[in-house]
Design a protein around this motif. Sequence first.
Motif, PDB file in Angstrom:
ATOM      1  N   THR B 120      47.376 -21.805 -15.732  1.00 34.87           N
ATOM      2  CA  THR B 120      46.607 -23.031 -15.247  1.00 34.87           C
ATOM      3  C   THR B 120      46.599 -22.786 -13.607  1.00 34.87           C
ATOM      4  O   THR B 120      45.380 -22.928 -13.018  1.00 34.87           O
ATOM      5  CB  THR B 120      47.052 -24.216 -15.676  1.00 34.87           C
ATOM      6  N   LEU B 121      47.697 -22.775 -12.936  1.00 28.37           N
ATOM      7  CA  LEU B 121      47.433 -22.741 -11.523  1.00 28.37           C
ATOM      8  C   LEU B 121      46.827 -21.391 -11.087  1.00 28.37           C
ATOM      9  O   LEU B 121      46.313 -21.553 -10.106  1.00 28.37           O
ATOM     10  CB  LEU B 121      49.173 -22.625 -11.238  1.00 28.37           C
ATOM     11  N   GLY B 122      47.142 -20.461 -11.937  1.00 29.06           N
ATOM     12  CA  GLY B 122      46.208 -19.118 -11.514  1.00 29.06           C
ATOM     13  C   GLY B 122      44.941 -19.277 -11.639  1.00 29.06           C
ATOM     14  O   GLY B 122      44.236 -18.602 -10.692  1.00 29.06           O
ATOM     15  N   LEU B 123      44.553 -20.081 -12.511  1.00 24.47           N
ATOM     16  CA  LEU B 123      42.877 -20.336 -12.576  1.00 24.47           C
ATOM     17  C   LEU B 123      42.297 -21.330 -11.545  1.00 24.47           C
ATOM     18  O   LEU B 123      41.145 -21.374 -11.422  1.00 24.47           O
ATOM     19  CB  LEU B 123      42.664 -20.717 -13.886  1.00 24.47           C
ATOM     20  N   LEU B 124      43.340 -22.255 -11.134  1.00 24.10           N
ATOM     21  CA  LEU B 124      42.863 -23.292 -10.389  1.00 24.10           C
ATOM     22  C   LEU B 124      43.618 -23.241  -8.902  1.00 24.10           C
ATOM     23  O   LEU B 124      44.645 -23.797  -8.554  1.00 24.10           O
ATOM     24  CB  LEU B 124      43.299 -24.734 -11.010  1.00 24.10           C
ATOM     25  N   ILE B 172      60.636 -18.245 -13.509  1.00 25.93           N
ATOM     26  CA  ILE B 172      60.338 -16.725 -13.763  1.00 25.93           C
ATOM     27  C   ILE B 172      58.912 -16.695 -14.545  1.00 25.93           C
ATOM     28  O   ILE B 172      58.199 -15.878 -14.081  1.00 25.93           O
ATOM     29  CB  ILE B 172      61.413 -16.206 -14.544  1.00 25.93           C
ATOM     30  N   VAL B 173      58.739 -17.288 -15.595  1.00 27.15           N
ATOM     31  CA  VAL B 173      57.639 -17.162 -16.370  1.00 27.15           C
ATOM     32  C   VAL B 173      56.214 -17.493 -15.865  1.00 27.15           C
ATOM     33  O   VAL B 173      55.200 -17.120 -15.695  1.00 27.15           O
ATOM     34  CB  VAL B 173      57.713 -17.758 -17.934  1.00 27.15           C
ATOM     35  N   LEU B 174      56.550 -19.001 -15.102  1.00 26.53           N
ATOM     36  CA  LEU B 174      55.412 -19.085 -14.371  1.00 26.53           C
ATOM     37  C   LEU B 174      54.883 -18.475 -13.424  1.00 26.53           C
ATOM     38  O   LEU B 174      53.795 -18.098 -13.203  1.00 26.53           O
ATOM     39  CB  LEU B 174      55.806 -20.728 -13.701  1.00 26.53           C
ATOM     40  N   SER B 175      55.722 -17.799 -12.407  1.00 26.81           N
ATOM     41  CA  SER B 175      55.340 -16.906 -11.446  1.00 26.81           C
ATOM     42  C   SER B 175      54.570 -15.841 -12.201  1.00 26.81           C
ATOM     43  O   SER B 175      53.340 -15.358 -11.186  1.00 26.81           O
ATOM     44  CB  SER B 175      56.078 -16.740 -10.228  1.00 26.81           C
ATOM     45  N   ALA B 176      55.012 -15.285 -13.100  1.00 30.10           N
ATOM     46  CA  ALA B 176      54.286 -13.858 -13.541  1.00 30.10           C
ATOM     47  C   ALA B 176      53.272 -14.275 -14.091  1.00 30.10           C
ATOM     48  O   ALA B 176      52.246 -13.548 -13.758  1.00 30.10           O
ATOM     49  CB  ALA B 176      55.538 -13.610 -14.520  1.00 30.10           C
ATOM     50  N   SER B 177      52.937 -15.318 -14.921  1.00 26.61           N
ATOM     51  CA  SER B 177      51.592 -15.796 -15.549  1.00 26.61           C
ATOM     52  C   SER B 177      50.597 -15.684 -14.431  1.00 26.61           C
ATOM     53  O   SER B 177      49.477 -15.595 -14.465  1.00 26.61           O
ATOM     54  CB  SER B 177      51.794 -16.781 -16.566  1.00 26.61           C
ATOM     55  N   ARG B 178      51.030 -16.612 -13.263  1.00 29.60           N
ATOM     56  CA  ARG B 178      50.120 -17.053 -12.341  1.00 29.60           C
ATOM     57  C   ARG B 178      49.450 -15.793 -11.552  1.00 29.60           C
ATOM     58  O   ARG B 178      48.403 -15.753 -11.455  1.00 29.60           O
ATOM     59  CB  ARG B 178      50.754 -18.005 -11.291  1.00 29.60           C
ATOM     60  N   ALA B 179      50.530 -14.842 -11.211  1.00 28.86           N
ATOM     61  CA  ALA B 179      50.203 -13.926 -10.683  1.00 28.86           C
ATOM     62  C   ALA B 179      49.206 -12.814 -11.769  1.00 28.86           C
ATOM     63  O   ALA B 179      48.399 -12.245 -11.293  1.00 28.86           O
ATOM     64  CB  ALA B 179      51.225 -12.832 -10.311  1.00 28.86           C
ATOM     65  N   GLY B 180      49.554 -12.933 -12.943  1.00 31.24           N
ATOM     66  CA  GLY B 180      48.907 -12.076 -13.983  1.00 31.24           C
ATOM     67  C   GLY B 180      47.498 -12.318 -14.105  1.00 31.24           C
ATOM     68  O   GLY B 180      46.708 -11.351 -13.846  1.00 31.24           O
ATOM     69  N   VAL B 181      47.271 -13.422 -14.355  1.00 25.38           N
ATOM     70  CA  VAL B 181      45.763 -13.890 -14.768  1.00 25.38           C
ATOM     71  C   VAL B 181      44.944 -13.669 -13.351  1.00 25.38           C
ATOM     72  O   VAL B 181      43.703 -13.500 -13.338  1.00 25.38           O
ATOM     73  CB  VAL B 181      45.636 -15.464 -14.903  1.00 25.38           C
ATOM     74  N   ARG B 182      45.522 -13.531 -12.201  1.00 26.53           N
ATOM     75  CA  ARG B 182      44.699 -13.064 -11.117  1.00 26.53           C
ATOM     76  C   ARG B 182      44.414 -11.571 -10.621  1.00 26.53           C
ATOM     77  O   ARG B 182      43.926 -11.417  -9.841  1.00 26.53           O
ATOM     78  CB  ARG B 182      45.438 -13.840  -9.817  1.00 26.53           C
ATOM     79  N   SER B 183      45.205 -10.966 -11.630  1.00 21.56           N
ATOM     80  CA  SER B 183      45.064  -9.536 -11.351  1.00 21.56           C
ATOM     81  C   SER B 183      43.784  -8.928 -11.892  1.00 21.56           C
ATOM     82  O   SER B 183      43.794  -7.571 -11.747  1.00 21.56           O
ATOM     83  CB  SER B 183      46.318  -8.830 -11.551  1.00 21.56           C
ATOM     84  N   ALA B 184      42.952  -9.536 -12.437  1.00 24.07           N
ATOM     85  CA  ALA B 184      41.818  -8.962 -13.130  1.00 24.07           C
ATOM     86  C   ALA B 184      41.236  -8.126 -12.073  1.00 24.07           C
ATOM     87  O   ALA B 184      41.031  -8.671 -10.807  1.00 24.07           O
ATOM     88  CB  ALA B 184      41.024 -10.047 -13.687  1.00 24.07           C
ATOM     89  N   VAL B 210      44.897  -8.924 -19.247  1.00 24.42           N
ATOM     90  CA  VAL B 210      45.313  -8.246 -17.902  1.00 24.42           C
ATOM     91  C   VAL B 210      46.648  -8.942 -17.567  1.00 24.42           C
ATOM     92  O   VAL B 210      47.610  -8.409 -17.059  1.00 24.42           O
ATOM     93  CB  VAL B 210      44.306  -8.506 -16.770  1.00 24.42           C
ATOM     94  N   ALA B 211      46.965 -10.146 -17.890  1.00 25.81           N
ATOM     95  CA  ALA B 211      48.160 -10.754 -17.497  1.00 25.81           C
ATOM     96  C   ALA B 211      49.147 -10.474 -18.408  1.00 25.81           C
ATOM     97  O   ALA B 211      50.551 -10.492 -18.271  1.00 25.81           O
ATOM     98  CB  ALA B 211      47.871 -12.560 -17.542  1.00 25.81           C
ATOM     99  N   THR B 212      48.977 -10.057 -19.444  1.00 29.36           N
ATOM    100  CA  THR B 212      49.979  -9.678 -20.767  1.00 29.36           C
ATOM    101  C   THR B 212      51.080  -8.829 -20.247  1.00 29.36           C
ATOM    102  O   THR B 212      52.315  -9.407 -20.402  1.00 29.36           O
ATOM    103  CB  THR B 212      49.428  -8.935 -21.897  1.00 29.36           C
ATOM    104  N   PRO B 213      50.918  -7.424 -19.711  1.00 31.76           N
ATOM    105  CA  PRO B 213      52.162  -7.074 -19.092  1.00 31.76           C
ATOM    106  C   PRO B 213      53.136  -7.766 -18.547  1.00 31.76           C
ATOM    107  O   PRO B 213      54.386  -7.731 -18.499  1.00 31.76           O
ATOM    108  CB  PRO B 213      51.489  -5.837 -18.564  1.00 31.76           C
TER     109      PRO B 213
END
Lengths: 265, 292
Positions: B120-124, B172-184, B210-213
């Motif tokens: 959510t944070l990654g998208l907003l 840990i999971v939050l920051s990875a997911s946030r960065a992950g969705v942004r890496s498209a 793209v965020a999965t890894p």
Amino acid sequence: MNSPTLHTNTANAQRFGTMISLRKSGVTFANPEGGSRTVLHDIDLDVPAGQFVALVGRSGCGKTTLLNMIAALVEPSSGAIEVRGTSPRDARPHLGFMLARDALLPWRTAQGNVEYGLELRGTDRATRRQVARDWLGRVHLSGSERLWPWQLSQGMRQRVALARTWALDPDVLLMDEPFAALDARTRVSVQQEFLELWQSGPQRTVVFVTHDLGEAIALADRVVLLGEGRILDDVEVDIERPRDLEGVAAHPRYQELYDRFRASI
Amino acid sequence: MSQITASEQSTHRQDDAPPGADVPASSQGRQPRRLRVSRTTLLVRAAQLVLVAVWLVAWDLTARNQWITPVLAKSPKQSWSYLVAAVENGELWSNAQATMLAVVIAWVLASTVGVVVGITLGLLPTFERILAPFLDAANAMPRIALAPFFIVAFGIGVQAKVALASTLVFFIVLSASRAGVRSADAEWLRLSAVLGAKKRHLFWKVMLPVATPAILASLRLGLIYALLGVVGSELIAAEDGLGQLIAEYSSLFRLEAVYAILLLLAGIAVVLNQVMAAIERRLLRWQPPADH
């Protein structure tokens, strides 16, 4: 020019007349410093259905912006633009799009990547499979359906991208330097593949951005030169089809056009 | 399935050979490669066994010759006999179970919330900008210092352990997911837009894959941190768990038991890590191997 495909071509032309039409279109981007920068101004351009147009010019001349405008990725700041008789956005279901980098999704197999566009447009699974398989065959990639993008060479990847574009059966193909990232030899083979596809099917309108003058003359019906946001030159290539890449380069007209444009590129 | 037959091969332009000879998956191309890999694996395993043996001998010598304070100098044999006794009287099993239950609950709970909040944070981005300093501040807090708070709030049962471990895993999971969705890749998004992708398409077909890894890597790390958090909380105060056992035996100066439990925890961590790595490999089989 009396191939059977010409009939489809004329039929399209009668149905839509001009496929793409720009009237006094301009694009101005705002600068971060608060000013603005005009990338294109007063562009008048009509592309008849079935015509293959190459847009050439130095980098920064606005050719990609012009393409993006047709793809509805950029709104014109002034003037009007119509694609297939409607707004560019409404014409999107009839557009195909190809980029310099293949833009294959790495988590999809070759087959999955060809299916991607069909999937977005809601085609059912069975049709998708069939169409993707067919097109992969047409670009000589039968047997590579289940390979991941990293397992394919650059040329194979760009052919997958060709198949993905063609699988959508688009009326208009928008191509942004599609072969620029390939090495010289691979480029020729993929260009030839592309030319064969285009000449074999119902003729689709193509807008092809390139900075490679030779490529533009060899492939296109018409070459439009852009510079400083304006159309500087607009010439019919007038070399008979079907062409093959080696034959074209030897054509006197090729040399003539090459010399004409070379100074301004 | 993925074989290119000789006739098809000839229609390929030669300049267009795929990278790496193993790619067209011809049977001759793949076999030697697998053999080579297994030979390296064998070497790696053998070297690891040697290291373990060396380490055990060093430990034993240290204890035997009393090179450190006698109270600390307990031999591998003493630790082993504790381990056998603790398995027999059931003390190890019930406490390991208590620890692992808390680990699993904390990991599942915090990962789920972390992924959702992170994406959510990654998208907003605006929303993210508002919350970023607070999240950074919360993440910088020494989590072990929160243990007394959680123990008073939730008691010495499973909730306090879960709470402490969750505060670690969540970030840990939050920051990875946030960065992950942004890496498209911008090109993927541009192409998808022209091909007619709606917002939900972009999310499910581009941003999430793209965020999965990154997300999987953070889940793996998160599992280990869940274990650390739970054991940390148990060390401070708990009614059961391996951490509580460590605390108890430390106070009794029974260091051989402490060593045994620490080694058991290390073993659990290794197994968890291997399991997660296997799941990752399965889900990320589209990625090129590391040596590519």
